[in-house]
Design a protein around this motif. Structure first.
Motif, PDB file in Angstrom:
ATOM      1  N   LYS A 520       0.834  -1.205   0.000  1.00  0.00           N
ATOM      2  CA  LYS A 520       0.000   0.000   0.000  1.00  0.00           C
ATOM      3  C   LYS A 520       0.868   1.253   0.000  1.00  0.00           C
ATOM      4  CE  LYS A 520      -3.972  -1.989   2.456  1.00  0.00           C
ATOM      5  NZ  LYS A 520      -4.765  -1.950   3.711  1.00  0.00           N
ATOM      6  N   ARG A 521       1.942   1.211   0.767  1.00  0.00           N
ATOM      7  CA  ARG A 521       2.831   2.382   0.828  1.00  0.00           C
ATOM      8  C   ARG A 521       3.581   2.575  -0.488  1.00  0.00           C
ATOM      9  NH1 ARG A 521       6.054   1.156   6.208  1.00  0.00           N
ATOM     10  NH2 ARG A 521       7.242   3.007   5.564  1.00  0.00           N
ATOM     11  N   VAL A 522       3.972   1.482  -1.132  1.00  0.00           N
ATOM     12  CA  VAL A 522       4.606   1.595  -2.448  1.00  0.00           C
ATOM     13  C   VAL A 522       3.614   2.187  -3.447  1.00  0.00           C
ATOM     14  CG1 VAL A 522       5.571   0.308  -4.398  1.00  0.00           C
ATOM     15  CG2 VAL A 522       6.261  -0.266  -2.061  1.00  0.00           C
ATOM     16  N   ARG A 523       2.360   1.735  -3.396  1.00  0.00           N
ATOM     17  CA  ARG A 523       1.334   2.297  -4.289  1.00  0.00           C
ATOM     18  C   ARG A 523       1.175   3.796  -4.046  1.00  0.00           C
ATOM     19  NH1 ARG A 523       0.081   1.875  -8.766  1.00  0.00           N
ATOM     20  NH2 ARG A 523      -0.201  -0.396  -8.601  1.00  0.00           N
ATOM     21  N   ALA A 524       1.215   4.221  -2.786  1.00  0.00           N
ATOM     22  CA  ALA A 524       1.101   5.644  -2.469  1.00  0.00           C
ATOM     23  C   ALA A 524       2.289   6.418  -3.037  1.00  0.00           C
ATOM     24  CB  ALA A 524       1.006   5.843  -0.959  1.00  0.00           C
ATOM     25  N   VAL A 525       3.476   5.851  -2.974  1.00  0.00           N
ATOM     26  CA  VAL A 525       4.658   6.503  -3.553  1.00  0.00           C
ATOM     27  C   VAL A 525       4.512   6.593  -5.068  1.00  0.00           C
ATOM     28  CG1 VAL A 525       7.142   6.322  -3.920  1.00  0.00           C
ATOM     29  CG2 VAL A 525       6.180   5.832  -1.661  1.00  0.00           C
ATOM     30  N   PHE A 526       4.032   5.534  -5.707  1.00  0.00           N
ATOM     31  CA  PHE A 526       3.783   5.565  -7.150  1.00  0.00           C
ATOM     32  C   PHE A 526       2.896   6.761  -7.509  1.00  0.00           C
ATOM     33  CE2 PHE A 526       4.515   1.384  -9.614  1.00  0.00           C
ATOM     34  CZ  PHE A 526       5.741   1.181  -8.997  1.00  0.00           C
ATOM     35  N   GLU A 527       1.809   6.912  -6.771  1.00  0.00           N
ATOM     36  CA  GLU A 527       0.883   8.005  -7.056  1.00  0.00           C
ATOM     37  C   GLU A 527       1.537   9.360  -6.819  1.00  0.00           C
ATOM     38  OE1 GLU A 527      -2.597   7.319  -4.733  1.00  0.00           O
ATOM     39  OE2 GLU A 527      -3.274   5.589  -5.925  1.00  0.00           O
ATOM     40  N   LYS A 528       2.356   9.423  -5.789  1.00  0.00           N
ATOM     41  CA  LYS A 528       2.988  10.701  -5.446  1.00  0.00           C
ATOM     42  C   LYS A 528       3.970  11.154  -6.520  1.00  0.00           C
ATOM     43  CE  LYS A 528       5.495  13.017  -1.703  1.00  0.00           C
ATOM     44  NZ  LYS A 528       6.049  12.870  -0.324  1.00  0.00           N
ATOM     45  N   VAL A 529       4.721  10.208  -7.098  1.00  0.00           N
ATOM     46  CA  VAL A 529       5.744  10.589  -8.078  1.00  0.00           C
ATOM     47  C   VAL A 529       5.217  10.531  -9.507  1.00  0.00           C
ATOM     48  CG1 VAL A 529       7.586   9.790  -6.560  1.00  0.00           C
ATOM     49  CG2 VAL A 529       6.717   8.251  -8.340  1.00  0.00           C
ATOM     50  N   GLY A 530       3.925  10.142  -9.677  1.00  0.00           N
ATOM     51  CA  GLY A 530       3.312  10.210 -10.995  1.00  0.00           C
ATOM     52  C   GLY A 530       3.414   8.960 -11.838  1.00  0.00           C
ATOM     53  N   LEU A 531       3.721   7.810 -11.229  1.00  0.00           N
ATOM     54  CA  LEU A 531       3.749   6.554 -11.984  1.00  0.00           C
ATOM     55  C   LEU A 531       2.339   6.059 -12.225  1.00  0.00           C
ATOM     56  CD1 LEU A 531       6.731   4.846 -10.161  1.00  0.00           C
ATOM     57  CD2 LEU A 531       6.635   5.315 -12.616  1.00  0.00           C
ATOM     58  N   LYS A 532       2.110   5.485 -13.390  1.00  0.00           N
ATOM     59  CA  LYS A 532       0.778   5.013 -13.743  1.00  0.00           C
ATOM     60  C   LYS A 532       0.406   3.786 -12.911  1.00  0.00           C
ATOM     61  CE  LYS A 532       0.964   6.664 -18.530  1.00  0.00           C
ATOM     62  NZ  LYS A 532       0.942   6.258 -19.956  1.00  0.00           N
ATOM     63  N   TYR A 533      -0.890   3.602 -12.764  1.00  0.00           N
ATOM     64  CA  TYR A 533      -1.409   2.508 -11.945  1.00  0.00           C
ATOM     65  C   TYR A 533      -1.008   1.144 -12.493  1.00  0.00           C
ATOM     66  CZ  TYR A 533      -4.759  -0.616  -9.691  1.00  0.00           C
ATOM     67  OH  TYR A 533      -5.332  -1.654  -8.994  1.00  0.00           O
ATOM     68  N   ASN A 534      -0.965   1.000 -13.812  1.00  0.00           N
ATOM     69  CA  ASN A 534      -0.704  -0.320 -14.391  1.00  0.00           C
ATOM     70  C   ASN A 534       0.783  -0.657 -14.475  1.00  0.00           C
ATOM     71  OD1 ASN A 534       0.034   1.426 -16.397  1.00  0.00           O
ATOM     72  ND2 ASN A 534      -1.271   0.547 -17.985  1.00  0.00           N
ATOM     73  N   GLU A 535       1.650   0.243 -14.012  1.00  0.00           N
ATOM     74  CA  GLU A 535       3.080  -0.069 -13.996  1.00  0.00           C
ATOM     75  C   GLU A 535       3.393  -0.926 -12.770  1.00  0.00           C
ATOM     76  OE1 GLU A 535       5.838   2.784 -15.836  1.00  0.00           O
ATOM     77  OE2 GLU A 535       4.409   4.279 -15.118  1.00  0.00           O
ATOM     78  N   CYS A 536       4.408  -1.753 -12.921  1.00  0.00           N
ATOM     79  CA  CYS A 536       4.640  -2.746 -11.881  1.00  0.00           C
ATOM     80  C   CYS A 536       6.124  -2.901 -11.577  1.00  0.00           C
ATOM     81  CB  CYS A 536       4.061  -4.093 -12.307  1.00  0.00           C
ATOM     82  SG  CYS A 536       4.133  -5.348 -11.012  1.00  0.00           S
ATOM     83  N   VAL A 537       6.404  -3.246 -10.349  1.00  0.00           N
ATOM     84  CA  VAL A 537       7.750  -3.607  -9.907  1.00  0.00           C
ATOM     85  C   VAL A 537       7.635  -4.929  -9.158  1.00  0.00           C
ATOM     86  CG1 VAL A 537       9.622  -3.010  -8.322  1.00  0.00           C
ATOM     87  CG2 VAL A 537       8.606  -1.240  -9.761  1.00  0.00           C
ATOM     88  N   VAL A 538       8.517  -5.870  -9.442  1.00  0.00           N
ATOM     89  CA  VAL A 538       8.501  -7.160  -8.754  1.00  0.00           C
ATOM     90  C   VAL A 538       9.092  -6.972  -7.355  1.00  0.00           C
ATOM     91  CG1 VAL A 538       9.339  -9.531  -8.740  1.00  0.00           C
ATOM     92  CG2 VAL A 538       8.693  -8.434 -10.911  1.00  0.00           C
ATOM     93  N   ILE A 539       8.247  -7.134  -6.344  1.00  0.00           N
ATOM     94  CA  ILE A 539       8.643  -6.911  -4.945  1.00  0.00           C
ATOM     95  C   ILE A 539       8.545  -8.231  -4.188  1.00  0.00           C
ATOM     96  CG2 ILE A 539       8.105  -5.679  -2.804  1.00  0.00           C
ATOM     97  CD1 ILE A 539       6.846  -3.490  -4.537  1.00  0.00           C
ATOM     98  N   ARG A 540       9.597  -8.564  -3.454  1.00  0.00           N
ATOM     99  CA  ARG A 540       9.591  -9.777  -2.636  1.00  0.00           C
ATOM    100  C   ARG A 540      10.178  -9.442  -1.268  1.00  0.00           C
ATOM    101  NH1 ARG A 540      11.651 -14.222  -7.186  1.00  0.00           N
ATOM    102  NH2 ARG A 540       9.735 -14.156  -8.444  1.00  0.00           N
ATOM    103  N   VAL A 541       9.549  -9.994  -0.235  1.00  0.00           N
ATOM    104  CA  VAL A 541       9.922  -9.667   1.141  1.00  0.00           C
ATOM    105  C   VAL A 541      10.181 -10.951   1.914  1.00  0.00           C
ATOM    106  CG1 VAL A 541       9.232  -8.462   3.254  1.00  0.00           C
ATOM    107  CG2 VAL A 541       8.429  -7.626   1.028  1.00  0.00           C
ATOM    108  N   THR A 542      11.308 -11.011   2.620  1.00  0.00           N
ATOM    109  CA  THR A 542      11.598 -12.156   3.488  1.00  0.00           C
ATOM    110  C   THR A 542      11.997 -11.666   4.870  1.00  0.00           C
ATOM    111  OG1 THR A 542      13.931 -12.277   2.809  1.00  0.00           O
ATOM    112  CG2 THR A 542      12.359 -13.607   1.576  1.00  0.00           C
ATOM    113  N   GLY A 543      11.735 -12.501   5.855  1.00  0.00           N
ATOM    114  CA  GLY A 543      12.030 -12.132   7.236  1.00  0.00           C
ATOM    115  C   GLY A 543      13.454 -12.408   7.654  1.00  0.00           C
ATOM    116  N   CYS A 544      14.238 -13.052   6.795  1.00  0.00           N
ATOM    117  CA  CYS A 544      15.649 -13.347   7.095  1.00  0.00           C
ATOM    118  C   CYS A 544      16.380 -13.517   5.774  1.00  0.00           C
ATOM    119  CB  CYS A 544      15.751 -14.598   7.970  1.00  0.00           C
ATOM    120  SG  CYS A 544      15.662 -16.163   7.069  1.00  0.00           S
ATOM    121  N   PRO A 545      17.709 -13.712   5.794  1.00  0.00           N
ATOM    122  CA  PRO A 545      18.462 -13.782   4.533  1.00  0.00           C
ATOM    123  C   PRO A 545      18.416 -15.116   3.811  1.00  0.00           C
ATOM    124  CG  PRO A 545      19.967 -13.913   6.397  1.00  0.00           C
ATOM    125  CD  PRO A 545      18.610 -13.609   6.967  1.00  0.00           C
ATOM    126  N   ASN A 546      17.667 -16.105   4.309  1.00  0.00           N
ATOM    127  CA  ASN A 546      17.655 -17.414   3.664  1.00  0.00           C
ATOM    128  C   ASN A 546      16.992 -17.408   2.292  1.00  0.00           C
ATOM    129  OD1 ASN A 546      19.112 -18.988   5.492  1.00  0.00           O
ATOM    130  ND2 ASN A 546      17.361 -19.097   6.854  1.00  0.00           N
TER     131      ASN A 546
END
Length: 688
Positions: A520-546
């Motif tokens: 949600k926060r990334v989407r808010a940044v997209f809107e703030k800097v003027g990136l279109k809604y249909n543009e995408c970035v592959v985001i992956r999150v892990t809780g440790c380095p494994n």
């Protein structure tokens, strides 16, 4: 009195009152047959020396002083093929099992965990992971897993990045019931964890095409080839009853073949022996262009090659991929697989076996941080590795065949299978199935007798759907928040996270529970800097380095680096063929916008035509990006914002609000998505 055990030197025992106790408690009739090397330890009484076995392998005087082995290696060797002491620990009244049993139960497909949110005494439970080659799940098994989640788990199922289920929260007293139920309903957890071959990936799409069917059958054959054979799994959970389908003859032949010294003679485990592999081993099979399996992240990546007539010819083989690493230890690293060569189709099982045996014989067993095959190849180089594998294979590898560009394929939405039926790919945030979604999925799968496929991106595919069922199924799914992908935020469609807190013992910070708010926060940044809604970035999150959610292949990877903080990785590509690199350490979660806002702002304004975010960060260079972050003071001109009155009546608003809550959004956000998609579809229609 003189006695000798196997190849050990004779030992003179002066007192005939000998008590022999097997090390770690081998209390079976063949215990003495396993003893090879003995030494004296303190006896219970002065007149009773005690002999304790310390090894199950013959002692070679020339190699007795070899490099030390890790504790896990010794536990495996002394476990009677992954039985002891797990079999005894499961019979105790304690809610947990000891350290040795905790290591061994992994081979059975389970991890011991405890709720890290709880304070006070640890509340132990077990996570079970199934093994589903190609992600295939029968109707019967799906309904069984759904029931088990409610009866013995925490009420949810989780789809993993290796096309399997994870069932969390099973108590020790219920383990045998749950395991036996899975086995008796066409499922298995054998080898889903532990130091052996894990679940074999293949494209989940149920396409009736020669290349896809060939790749999927090959994945299933490899899974059968490398499945443990000594029976420890069935002994433990179904009292020795073998509940399994007949294996293809080519699998049996390849496993038993020892013409090049790959097997342990007369061993219950002809490929694995008593030691199994140095660490986990991952294999994926796919077809050209289809990188739904993250092919380059596997120990072995296999690509089915077909001729101009569509007939299968053989396979390209990549080796040496892997994600795991340790923070700030540069000798550990993620790595992409590299080409090994091509083999004819009839040789693939022998080639895979040769690669596995090369790792078995040469992978490090002293330090588990360096035990994956990627470190062996990195140390040797691909030429030496290929030469050693060829000795076990008995042939030279042919040159690697040229491949077209890879594409990431999600298979979301509705598609034709090619046999008159349809399949429907459904996005599931972080793979977690629960609540109304779980209830509705079960109803649909049960009512229409559907089979299921799990994708490597934590999504689910419903297969074998008749065309007449499409409309009622779509309606039912939408009411549970399982929408057509065009109604799902594009950022969510490619995002992944590992479970992390509260159950994973390795987690440093949040992943699955944290990613909804991060997106949600990334989407808010997209809107703030003027990136279109249909543009995408592959985001992956892990809780440790494994790296369980493969963050090192992401365009933006967030890797747990401390309480409420992440290491930021940049530079992966949308088709998962480029390795990301570490950009910043210990970024607090509340400070993410300070880093992401300048990065996305400059990507919007400085990128080349159709340049992805990952490619932009690589081309720009981390030194320049660091400078942009440090000097950032906000956008020069805030983009214009427009507000629409979207709801004319309370009934429409309440219906939209209810649907939005299922996706962790508000009614306005969801309505805006629908409006944007409608406008985009109309514009596309005009352009066509």
């Amino acid at each position: 009195m003189t006695t000798s055990f196997g190849a050990a030197n004779p030992v003179v025992l002066k007192d005939p009152k000998i008590q022999i106790q097997s090390f770690n408690g081998f209390r079976s009739s063949n215990s003495l047959a396993l003893i090879r090397h003995i030494h004296f330890i303190s006896a219970p009484c002065s007149s009773c020396p005690l002999i304790r076995a310390v090894s199950t392998q013959p002692v070679n005087p020339e190699t007795a002083a070899q490099t030390k082995r890790s504790k896990v290696e010794i536990l495996k060797e002394q476990s009677n093929y992954i039985r002891y002491p797990l079999n005894e620990e499961l019979l105790t009244d304690a809610p947990n099992i000891n350290e040795a049993a905790t290591q061994l139960i992994k081979f059975h497909g389970s991890y011991q965990q405890y709720n890290r949110d709880d304070r006070g005494p640890k509340s132990y439970s077990f996570m079970l992971r199934t093994k589903n080659p190609c992600g295939k799940v029968s109707n019967k098994l799906y309904l069984t897993m759904d029931d088990l989640a409610d009866q013995f788990g925490i009420g949810t199922l989780r789809l993993t990045t290796r096309q399997t289920f994870q069932l969390h929260g099973v108590l020790k007293k219920d383990l045998k019931t749950v395991m036996s139920t899975i086995i008796k309903n066409m499922g298995s957890t054998l080898g889903a964890c532990g130091d052996l071959n894990r679940n074999v990936l293949a494209p989940a799409a149920p396409l009736v095409r020669k290349d896809y069917l060939f790749a999927q059958q090959t994945a299933e054959n490899i899974a059968a080839l490398l499945a443990p054979q000594s029976g420890f799994y069935y002994d433990m959970w179904v009292d020795g009853e073998r509940i399994m389908s007949a294996e293809p003859p080519e699998v049996v032949q390849a496993r038993n073949d020892n013409s090049h010294g790959t097997n342990f003679k007369d061993s219950p485990e002809p490929i694995y022996g008593t030691q199994f592999l140095p660490r986990k081993f991952k294999i994926a099979v796919t077809v050209p262009t289809d990188n739904s399996v993250d092919i380059l992240t596997n120990d072995i990546g296999i690509v089915a090659i077909s001729g101009d007539d569509g007939e299968p010819l053989g396979f390209n083989i990549y080796v040496g991929g892997g994600m795991g690493r340790t923070h700030r230890l540069e000798t550990t690293f993620p790595r992409l697989g590299e080409p090994l060569g091509f083999v004819p189709k009839e040789d693939i099982l022998y080639a895979v076996k040769a690669i596995v045996v090369t790792q078995r014989e040469n992978g490090r067993r002293d330090d588990r941080k360096y035990s994956r095959m990627k470190y062996l190849i990195s140390s040797w180089g691909i030429e030496k590795f290929r030469s050693v594998v060829e000795q076990y294979y008995g042939k030279k590898f042919q040159p690697f065949r040229q491949l077209p560009e890879w594409e990431f394929k999600s298979y979301l939405g509705w598609h034709e299978q090619g046999d008159g039926s349809l399949f429907c790919g459904l996005h599931v945030d972080s793979g977690r199935i629960g609540g109304k979604m779980k209830k509705t999925l079960r109803e649909v799968i049960e009512k229409y007798n559907l089979n299921v496929r799990i994708t490597p991106n934590q999504n689910i595919i419903l297969t074998d759907i008749r065309a007449a069922w499409k409309r009622p199924i779509t309606t039912s799914l939408a009411q549970a928040g399982l929408l057509h992908p065009r109604y799902v935020d594009p950022l969510n469609l490619t995002a992944m996270a590992c479970p992390a807190f509260p159950l994973c013992p390795l987690a440093i910070t949040e992943a699955e529970r944290g990613i909804p708010q991060i997106l949600k926060r990334v989407r808010a940044v997209f809107e703030k800097v003027g990136l279109k809604y249909n543009e995408c970035v592959v985001i992956r999150v892990t809780g440790c380095p494994n790296g369980c959610a493969r963050p090192y292949m992401a365009e933006l990877g967030l890797v747990g680096d401390g309480p409420n903080s992440y290491q930021i990785w940049l530079g992966g590509s949308p088709n998962q063929t480029s390795l990301a690199r570490s950009f910043m350490n210990k970024v607090k979660v509340q400070d993410l916008e300070k880093v992401l806002e300048p990065l996305f702002y400059h990507w919007k304004r400085k990128r080349q035509s159709k340049e992805s975010f990952g490619d932009f960060t690589t081309r720009t260079g981390f030194e320049k990006l660091q400078e942009l972050v440090e000097k950032w003071e906000g956008p020069v001109v805030a983009p214009a914002r427009y507000n629409l009155k979207l709801f004319a009546d309370r009934e429409t608003y309440e219906a939209m609000d209810e649907l939005a809550r299922l996706q962790s959004k508000n009614a306005h956000q969801l309505a805006m998505e629908v409006v944007r998609n409608f406008v985009a579809s109309q514009q596309n229609g005009k352009s066509e």
